[in-house]
Design a protein around this motif. Structure first.
Motif, short mmCIF file in Angstrom:
data_model
loop_
_atom_site.label_atom_id
_atom_site.label_comp_id
_atom_site.label_asym_id
_atom_site.label_seq_id
_atom_site.Cartn_x
_atom_site.Cartn_y
_atom_site.Cartn_z
N PHE A 1 5.62 10.49 20.35
CA PHE A 1 5.05 9.30 19.87
C PHE A 1 4.90 9.34 18.29
O PHE A 1 4.89 10.46 17.69
N THR A 2 5.55 8.35 17.74
CA THR A 2 5.54 8.27 16.25
C THR A 2 5.24 7.19 15.73
O THR A 2 5.27 5.90 16.28
N ILE B 1 -4.97 6.45 17.13
CA ILE B 1 -5.22 8.03 16.92
C ILE B 1 -5.25 8.68 18.40
O ILE B 1 -5.25 9.92 18.31
N GLY B 2 -5.66 7.97 19.52
CA GLY B 2 -5.76 8.71 20.66
C GLY B 2 -4.33 8.96 21.25
O GLY B 2 -4.31 10.28 22.29
N HIS C 1 -3.20 29.42 20.36
CA HIS C 1 -3.86 30.38 19.51
C HIS C 1 -5.40 30.45 19.77
O HIS C 1 -6.19 31.13 19.15
N GLY C 2 -5.89 29.58 20.82
CA GLY C 2 -7.18 29.43 21.04
C GLY C 2 -7.96 28.69 20.37
O GLY C 2 -9.38 28.64 20.35
N GLY C 3 -7.32 27.85 19.44
CA GLY C 3 -7.97 27.01 18.40
C GLY C 3 -8.00 25.53 18.96
O GLY C 3 -7.68 25.18 20.14
N ARG C 4 -8.27 24.68 18.02
CA ARG C 4 -8.32 23.26 18.40
C ARG C 4 -7.96 22.59 16.94
O ARG C 4 -8.06 22.87 15.83
N ILE C 5 -7.32 21.34 17.00
CA ILE C 5 -7.02 20.58 16.11
C ILE C 5 -7.55 19.09 16.01
O ILE C 5 -7.28 18.70 17.46
N GLU C 6 -8.04 18.60 15.09
CA GLU C 6 -8.67 17.32 15.31
C GLU C 6 -8.24 16.56 13.93
O GLU C 6 -7.86 17.33 13.01
#
Length: 187
Positions: free
Chosen positions: A134-135, A126-127, A157-162
């Motif tokens: 990486f795949t 996950i890290g 876009h000033g956002g984040r993805i988790e």
């Protein structure tokens, strides 16, 4: 000597492929993001339609959209992010599963969640999931660039993805985008 020539030829070919991929990656994550008010529900619908060839035989797709305002963003880039996540969700499902897309306002942002009932992502990788190249897919089945590119687009876009994932149960990606776009655009 013949083996050495063959190895050098393969190395050159591999270096050329990497050079082309990096050039393509640079053009995809270019600096000039065109920001305007975009409707994430429409982007989700477009992305689902464009990804349906990957999804239709593997999953049922459920879209839940609460009343959410438009966000300041680049429609084509955000479509690319959602398509990457939808295709990855489809590839994570071996037999018939489910993909859920939900969109809702959360304070001064809009939250997009894409969940699947696929194989999940092992905790030990996950890290690394947003690293370029990486795949977890078998050799020849993925470039390892989709999530890296998506991460860069969301950041621009000033956002984040988790993400949250459990092996054997599925994965949920969460994208949080500020309604007013990146801080630089709001100033």
């Amino acid at each position: 000597l013949l083996d050495l020539v063959e190895m050098v030829t393969e190395c050159r070919s591999g270096a050329d492929r990497i050079r082309r991929i990096v050039r393509g990656l640079r053009s995809l994550v270019r600096e000039d993001v065109a920001l305007h008010a975009v409707n994430l529900a429409q982007i989700a619908e477009t992305s689902c339609n464009m990804s349906m060839h990957e999804l239709r035989h593997r999953a049922t797709v459920e879209v839940n959209v609460a009343d959410a305002p438009p966000v300041l963003g680049d429609e084509s880039r955000l479509t690319q992010v959602l398509m990457n996540l939808l295709v990855n969700a489809a590839h994570a499902i071996d037999t018939k599963g489910q993909v859920r897309v939900s969109i809702r306002q959360e304070n001064e942002s809009v939250l997009v969640e894409i969940s699947d009932t696929g194989c999940g992502i092992p905790p030990e990788v996950i890290g690394r999931i947003f690293e370029p190249f990486f795949t977890t897919k078998p050799v020849g089945k993925g470039t390892g660039l989709g999530l890296s590119i998506s991460y860069g687009i969301v950041k621009k876009h000033g956002g984040r993805i988790e993400l949250d994932s459990e092996v054997g149960r599925g994965t949920t990606f969460r994208i949080l985008l500020p309604v007013n776009g990146p801080k630089e655009a709001a100033a």
